[in-house]
Design an enzyme around this catalytic site. Structure first.
Site, PDB file in Angstrom:
ATOM      1  N   SER A   1       0.873  -1.177   0.000  1.00 11.09           N
ATOM      2  CA  SER A   1       0.000   0.000   0.000  1.00 11.09           C
ATOM      3  C   SER A   1       0.912   1.230   0.000  1.00 11.09           C
ATOM      4  O   SER A   1       1.977   1.202   0.603  1.00 11.09           O
ATOM      5  CB  SER A   1      -0.943  -0.018   1.198  1.00 11.09           C
ATOM      6  OG  SER A   1      -0.378   0.652   2.284  1.00 11.09           O
TER       7      SER A   1
ATOM      8  N   MET B   1       8.317   2.316   4.902  1.00  6.43           N
ATOM      9  CA  MET B   1       9.389   1.324   4.985  1.00  6.43           C
ATOM     10  C   MET B   1      10.624   1.810   4.197  1.00  6.43           C
ATOM     11  O   MET B   1      11.754   1.588   4.609  1.00  6.43           O
ATOM     12  CB  MET B   1       8.906  -0.039   4.495  1.00  6.43           C
ATOM     13  CG  MET B   1       7.854  -0.680   5.402  1.00  6.43           C
ATOM     14  SD  MET B   1       8.361  -0.841   7.150  1.00  6.43           S
ATOM     15  CE  MET B   1       6.998  -0.066   7.994  1.00  6.43           C
TER      16      MET B   1
ATOM     17  N   VAL C   1       1.389   4.282   1.320  1.00  6.20           N
ATOM     18  CA  VAL C   1       2.017   4.912   2.491  1.00  6.20           C
ATOM     19  C   VAL C   1       3.013   3.970   3.158  1.00  6.20           C
ATOM     20  O   VAL C   1       4.109   4.369   3.511  1.00  6.20           O
ATOM     21  CB  VAL C   1       0.974   5.388   3.518  1.00  6.20           C
ATOM     22  CG1 VAL C   1       1.661   5.983   4.735  1.00  6.20           C
ATOM     23  CG2 VAL C   1       0.066   6.420   2.887  1.00  6.20           C
ATOM     24  N   CYS C   2       2.602   2.683   3.281  1.00  7.71           N
ATOM     25  CA  CYS C   2       3.498   1.711   3.910  1.00  7.71           C
ATOM     26  C   CYS C   2       4.813   1.692   3.148  1.00  7.71           C
ATOM     27  O   CYS C   2       5.874   1.649   3.733  1.00  7.71           O
ATOM     28  CB  CYS C   2       2.939   0.308   3.848  1.00  7.71           C
ATOM     29  SG  CYS C   2       1.331   0.178   4.535  1.00  7.71           S
ATOM     30  N   GLY C   3       4.676   1.672   1.808  1.00  8.58           N
ATOM     31  CA  GLY C   3       5.879   1.628   0.979  1.00  8.58           C
ATOM     32  C   GLY C   3       6.793   2.775   1.326  1.00  8.58           C
ATOM     33  O   GLY C   3       7.978   2.591   1.579  1.00  8.58           O
TER      34      GLY C   3
END
Lengths: 180, 180
Positions: free
Chosen positions: B58, B65, B60-62
């Site tokens: 997703s 991280m 934002v997660c990308g």
């Protein structure tokens, strides 16, 4: 205005270490944390020029590096090339060239920009390849992390983070509101 | 039956609150690859950062991280190990980590789904994913800092660095006593 200003504050104030355009004592200070390979920073570049033109001497514009090197493989050398240009008094000229040529940031292009700016090219190349400016770029990056940055471009207006839309009209209006 | 009524039936005592600083961190043992697992006990004597995020891939997660990947050297300088955790399976994690060139382990809270997140009070029942939550745990296995971000917002890493620096300050006077 309230919605566009976040509670995050700048932890490292603008000072003599920074690249600035305008007077450090100007009533409005706009700081960008950017990455030369980030397309959103590229889009913001002409908008920032409009803002600078509109506000004239009332504005001091500052730029710090925030390269996401794992996502943007050329961003680190591009930032270091800007620092190498600074060493020869041409930071902003290089800065503009990099944002205007985001699709061509490989080392050989960086050298060609140094040539176009009539810099000592071998010195620029040597400084970039030897990592002469790595620590400086990292210092900018970490100052951003400590101020809660999560991506680029991120703007601070008089030390307060701006989270609003990136158009000249809204950004100018917010700067003027902070000034009053 | 509406969602809330169902929820109350399933969890009559309500959802456990997010674990607060000062709490002993619950033990965990989760797979990071098809044939490797990590446990809390593996990190005895070393601070760890737990970064729960809703899902691989997703946007934002990308970014979150990718940002942490960039700050890894600073986390390591402060002696800390970073662990990312989501409910995705090990193969999904492997593909995600490879694509984003992540240099830290991703834990799979997959079976029973979300068990670790529930123990830390950061599982979102209705959505079946974890909160976007951060924990800093000291070398004695005690939570020293925790933060739950709005799910769509990348929380950055400023809070983590401050928490790790505080940990180091706490430990340094102790070290001096030992050497004196």
């Amino acid at each position: 205005m309230k919605a566009t200003i976040s509670p995050e504050r700048l932890t490292l104030p603008i000072g003599t270490r920074d690249h600035i355009q305008g007077l450090i004592k100007a009533p409005m200070i706009l700081l960008e944390y950017g990455d030369y390979e980030c397309p959103f920073c590229g889009q913001a570049h002409p908008v920032l020029k409009q803002i600078q033109q509109a506000l004239g001497k009332k504005l001091c514009f500052a730029y710090r590096h925030f390269p996401l090197t794992q996502v943007h493989p050329h961003s680190e050398h591009a930032a270091e090339a800007a620092e190498a240009a600074e060493a020869q008094g041409s930071f902003w000229e290089m800065h503009d060239l990099l944002f205007e040529n985001q699709e061509a940031l490989e080392d050989e292009y960086l050298a060609s920009y140094a040539t176009a700016l009539e810099l000592d090219v071998s010195r620029v190349v040597e400084e970039v390849l030897s990592g002469a400016h790595t620590a400086r770029v990292r210092e900018d990056f970490l100052s951003g992390i400590k101020s809660g940055l999560n991506g680029t471009p991120t703007f601070f207006m008089n030390g307060m983070r701006y989270d609003g839309p990136r158009d000249a009209r809204t950004m100018i209006a917010t700067l003027e509101e902070l000034y009053v | 039956m509406n969602h809330e009524a169902k929820y109350n039936q399933l969890y009559p005592k309500g959802r456990p609150a997010t674990l607060r600083p000062g709490t002993k961190a619950p033990e965990f043992c989760l797979k990071t690859t098809p044939d490797q697992s990590v446990s809390l006990i593996d990190f005895q004597g070393q601070p760890i950062i737990l970064a729960f995020y809703p899902a691989d891939w997703s946007p934002v997660c990308g970014d979150q991280m990718a940002l942490y990947n960039e700050i890894l050297p600073e986390f390591q300088k402060l002696g800390a190990e970073l662990l990312g955790i989501s409910v995705d399976g090990v193969w999904c994690h492997a593909a995600f980590a490879k694509d984003r060139k992540l240099h830290f382990p991703l834990l799979s809270d997959f079976e029973p789904k979300g068990a670790m997140a529930r123990n830390y009070g950061v599982y979102r029942d209705g959505d079946g994913v974890t909160e976007r939550a951060l924990f800093v745990i000291d070398g004695d296995g005690v939570i020293r800092w925790s933060y739950v971000s709005p799910i769509g917002i990348n929380p950055g890493a400023g809070g983590i660095l401050v928490a790790l620096e505080d940990l180091q300050k706490r430990e340094e006077p102790h070290k001096e006593e030992v050497t004196a």
